[in-house]
Design a protein around this motif. Sequence first.
Motif, PDB file in Angstrom:
ATOM      1  N   PRO A 144      -2.058   4.759   9.148  1.00 21.07           N
ATOM      2  CA  PRO A 144      -3.019   4.347   8.120  1.00 21.07           C
ATOM      3  C   PRO A 144      -2.346   3.920   6.821  1.00 21.07           C
ATOM      4  CG  PRO A 144      -2.940   6.732   8.307  1.00 21.07           C
ATOM      5  CD  PRO A 144      -2.120   6.199   9.436  1.00 21.07           C
ATOM      6  N   VAL A 145      -3.012   3.033   6.115  1.00 18.87           N
ATOM      7  CA  VAL A 145      -2.516   2.491   4.852  1.00 18.87           C
ATOM      8  C   VAL A 145      -3.611   2.643   3.800  1.00 18.87           C
ATOM      9  CG1 VAL A 145      -1.824   0.398   3.648  1.00 18.87           C
ATOM     10  CG2 VAL A 145      -0.960   0.856   5.955  1.00 18.87           C
ATOM     11  N   ALA A 146      -3.220   3.108   2.637  1.00 18.14           N
ATOM     12  CA  ALA A 146      -4.150   3.193   1.510  1.00 18.14           C
ATOM     13  C   ALA A 146      -3.706   2.214   0.438  1.00 18.14           C
ATOM     14  CB  ALA A 146      -4.194   4.608   0.941  1.00 18.14           C
ATOM     15  N   THR A 147      -4.661   1.694  -0.309  1.00 22.75           N
ATOM     16  CA  THR A 147      -4.358   0.799  -1.432  1.00 22.75           C
ATOM     17  C   THR A 147      -5.101   1.287  -2.662  1.00 22.75           C
ATOM     18  OG1 THR A 147      -6.138  -0.693  -0.780  1.00 22.75           O
ATOM     19  CG2 THR A 147      -3.926  -1.209   0.031  1.00 22.75           C
ATOM     20  N   GLY A 148      -4.754   0.731  -3.798  1.00 22.11           N
ATOM     21  CA  GLY A 148      -5.388   1.146  -5.040  1.00 22.11           C
ATOM     22  C   GLY A 148      -4.693   2.360  -5.625  1.00 22.11           C
ATOM     23  N   PRO A 149      -5.237   2.912  -6.707  1.00 21.70           N
ATOM     24  CA  PRO A 149      -4.629   4.061  -7.394  1.00 21.70           C
ATOM     25  C   PRO A 149      -4.501   5.270  -6.482  1.00 21.70           C
ATOM     26  CG  PRO A 149      -6.354   3.078  -8.751  1.00 21.70           C
ATOM     27  CD  PRO A 149      -6.461   2.453  -7.393  1.00 21.70           C
ATOM     28  N   GLY A 162       0.818  -1.204   0.000  1.00 18.85           N
ATOM     29  CA  GLY A 162       0.000   0.000   0.000  1.00 18.85           C
ATOM     30  C   GLY A 162       0.850   1.252   0.000  1.00 18.85           C
ATOM     31  N   HIS A 163       0.196   2.379   0.328  1.00 17.26           N
ATOM     32  CA  HIS A 163       0.919   3.643   0.335  1.00 17.26           C
ATOM     33  C   HIS A 163       0.359   4.578   1.399  1.00 17.26           C
ATOM     34  CE1 HIS A 163      -2.396   4.218  -2.674  1.00 17.26           C
ATOM     35  NE2 HIS A 163      -2.527   5.372  -2.032  1.00 17.26           N
ATOM     36  N   ILE A 164       1.059   5.658   1.625  1.00 14.80           N
ATOM     37  CA  ILE A 164       0.611   6.669   2.589  1.00 14.80           C
ATOM     38  C   ILE A 164      -0.639   7.344   2.021  1.00 14.80           C
ATOM     39  CG2 ILE A 164       1.223   8.822   3.755  1.00 14.80           C
ATOM     40  CD1 ILE A 164       4.169   7.963   3.541  1.00 14.80           C
ATOM     41  N   PRO A 165      -1.701   7.439   2.799  1.00 14.08           N
ATOM     42  CA  PRO A 165      -2.922   8.074   2.287  1.00 14.08           C
ATOM     43  C   PRO A 165      -2.642   9.482   1.749  1.00 14.08           C
ATOM     44  CG  PRO A 165      -3.361   6.983   4.367  1.00 14.08           C
ATOM     45  CD  PRO A 165      -1.876   6.925   4.175  1.00 14.08           C
TER      46      PRO A 165
END
Length: 283
Positions: A278-283, A194-197
């Motif tokens: 927090p972790v974000a996923t997707g584009p 994932g990535h940083i929101p």
Amino acid sequence: MSGAPTTIISPEQLLRELDNPDWVIVDCRHDLADPEFGRAAYADGHLPGARFVHLDEDLSGPKDGTNGRHPLPDVAALAQRLGELGIDRTKQVIAYDDAGGMFAARLWWLLRWLGHERVAVLDGDLHAWRRHGGQLTRAPVVPSATRFEPVRQPIDAPLLDVLERYRDEHTLIVDARSPDRFRGENETIDPVGGHIPGAINRFFKDNLDADGNFKPAAQLRREFTTLLDGVTPAQVIHQCGSGVTACHNLLAMEIAGLPGGRLYPGSWSEWCASDQRPVATGP
């Protein structure tokens, strides 16, 4: 020194300066999957006069399990190592690797972090050097040690700063990892995908053309200006997996005439070390 290379240098330019005693060439080759690759490759053949630095041992500090895979080295320790390599404030440094500047850009950024701007990356890496008739040698290099005086610059963004700013609409976080890893797919290096929101993706390899050279400055400027969409370079925090390839984006922005961004050294490997972030996923 006026006219000193501070971003990239062509093989042709470097060939003309090979015998310049005020220039120091540094081999930064590395393989994340094989930490001994760079040292072995250097022994098998390097640019004439080049010294070798190791990403893990020289260009990174000790890991404690929470500070990422390539934490910043101690300032005094890095300054001592640079002095051992024959680098002081008067030297022009040229960094190279065989990966499009992926690792050489880390040394470029670290030297600027310590206040030394006379540093450039070999454009097109070792492959361009060979294509332009540059030779390799196995001859040992014994540098004359000197003293490097660091003057630390505020161009890094520590974890606490990123935590405070990542949701700020005036801050833009740019992630240099491949698009699939950014989305949280095919993660094989870090324990969490994932990535940083709020971060956006600019794969560092997009800074290069089909031959492995950096794209022209005007093209890089257009691409980054579109990416930033009104955000100034000073409002940008660059990150990647461990603070290495993000330096490539910082270098590309410098080439484009868009200086002022900062590096989050711990990057994703530090961010994802705590499940409280927090972790974000997707584009």
